[in-house]
Design a protein around this motif. Sequence first.
Motif, short mmCIF file in Angstrom:
data_model
loop_
_atom_site.label_atom_id
_atom_site.label_comp_id
_atom_site.label_asym_id
_atom_site.label_seq_id
_atom_site.Cartn_x
_atom_site.Cartn_y
_atom_site.Cartn_z
N GLU A 138 48.57 -90.74 -0.94
CA GLU A 138 47.66 -91.60 -1.71
C GLU A 138 46.21 -91.20 -1.46
OE1 GLU A 138 48.53 -95.68 -0.78
OE2 GLU A 138 50.55 -95.57 -1.64
N ARG A 139 45.89 -90.89 -0.21
CA ARG A 139 44.52 -90.48 0.11
C ARG A 139 44.19 -89.13 -0.53
NH1 ARG A 139 46.09 -93.42 4.55
NH2 ARG A 139 47.05 -91.71 5.69
N MET A 140 45.16 -88.22 -0.52
CA MET A 140 44.93 -86.91 -1.12
C MET A 140 44.67 -87.03 -2.63
SD MET A 140 47.64 -84.50 0.96
CE MET A 140 47.62 -83.23 -0.28
N LYS A 141 45.37 -87.94 -3.29
CA LYS A 141 45.14 -88.14 -4.73
C LYS A 141 43.69 -88.55 -5.00
CE LYS A 141 49.85 -89.50 -5.91
NZ LYS A 141 50.74 -90.61 -6.29
N GLU B 259 38.75 -90.61 8.27
CA GLU B 259 37.38 -90.70 8.77
C GLU B 259 36.38 -90.87 7.63
OE1 GLU B 259 35.00 -87.83 11.52
OE2 GLU B 259 36.99 -88.13 12.42
N MET B 260 36.69 -90.25 6.49
CA MET B 260 35.83 -90.38 5.31
C MET B 260 35.94 -91.76 4.68
SD MET B 260 36.75 -86.78 3.40
CE MET B 260 36.10 -87.33 1.84
N GLY B 261 36.96 -92.52 5.10
CA GLY B 261 37.17 -93.83 4.52
C GLY B 261 37.93 -93.78 3.22
N THR B 262 38.70 -92.70 3.01
CA THR B 262 39.46 -92.55 1.79
C THR B 262 40.56 -93.61 1.75
OG1 THR B 262 39.08 -90.17 1.94
CG2 THR B 262 40.75 -90.91 0.37
N PRO B 263 40.59 -94.43 0.71
CA PRO B 263 41.60 -95.49 0.64
C PRO B 263 43.00 -94.93 0.36
CG PRO B 263 40.16 -95.58 -1.28
CD PRO B 263 39.65 -94.49 -0.40
N GLY B 264 44.00 -95.65 0.83
CA GLY B 264 45.38 -95.29 0.59
C GLY B 264 46.23 -95.57 1.81
N ASP C 123 48.39 -80.79 9.19
CA ASP C 123 48.49 -81.93 8.28
C ASP C 123 47.83 -83.16 8.92
OD1 ASP C 123 50.13 -82.85 5.70
OD2 ASP C 123 50.37 -84.41 7.22
N LYS C 124 48.08 -83.38 10.19
CA LYS C 124 47.47 -84.51 10.91
C LYS C 124 45.95 -84.40 10.91
CE LYS C 124 51.06 -85.44 14.37
NZ LYS C 124 51.35 -85.35 15.82
N LEU C 125 45.44 -83.18 11.10
CA LEU C 125 44.00 -82.99 11.15
C LEU C 125 43.36 -83.29 9.79
CD1 LEU C 125 41.71 -82.24 13.08
CD2 LEU C 125 42.02 -79.85 12.39
N LEU C 126 44.01 -82.87 8.72
CA LEU C 126 43.50 -83.19 7.38
C LEU C 126 43.55 -84.69 7.14
CD1 LEU C 126 42.38 -82.43 4.61
CD2 LEU C 126 44.75 -81.98 3.87
N ASP C 127 44.63 -85.33 7.56
CA ASP C 127 44.73 -86.78 7.38
C ASP C 127 43.66 -87.51 8.19
OD1 ASP C 127 45.84 -89.05 6.18
OD2 ASP C 127 47.18 -89.39 7.87
N LYS C 128 43.37 -87.00 9.38
CA LYS C 128 42.31 -87.59 10.20
C LYS C 128 40.97 -87.51 9.46
CE LYS C 128 40.07 -86.70 14.76
NZ LYS C 128 38.95 -87.52 14.57
N ALA C 129 40.71 -86.38 8.83
CA ALA C 129 39.46 -86.21 8.07
C ALA C 129 39.41 -87.19 6.90
CB ALA C 129 39.34 -84.77 7.58
N LEU C 130 40.52 -87.32 6.19
CA LEU C 130 40.56 -88.25 5.05
C LEU C 130 40.32 -89.68 5.51
CD1 LEU C 130 43.61 -86.75 3.11
CD2 LEU C 130 41.18 -86.55 2.51
#
Length: 138
Positions: free
Chosen positions: A83-86, A73-78, A64-71
């Motif tokens: 919120e980022r996953m949405k 890094e992409m600059g996904t707001p939230g 889960d942490k690794l996916l959040d790191k990717a989000l």
Amino acid sequence: MPPIIFLAIAIVAVGILVLIAITLSSKHSYTFDVEEYQTKWLKVENGLVKADPRTYNMVVIEADKLLDKALNEMGTPGKTMGERMKRVNDRFEKPNAVWSAHKLRNQIAHEHGFEAEYGQASRALSAFRQALKDLGAI
């Protein structure tokens, strides 16, 4: 007007259109250090040991942490990972599986004494792996 002026205007107009196209397409793509993510992913995946239930919760949290790191890094707001996953939900091949994996992580993190089962951890890892592939991180 001389033809050279028309040519100059045409070149400038094409240049502006190319810049607009590049800007619009770059908002939806990000280049990850795939080797770094693959190395981290293998460490997470190899951390799941069927004979050792203590590993089940740990690998779900790390994935889960690794996916959040990717989000991030992409600059996904939230403010939160949810919120980022949405924001990128439409990029996931199996969004429901990713959400289920993240909800399992939340159970592990917030429900005192919760212990994931091997099958739950394995399914969560599969969902996180696919999500990271969908984003281009691995």
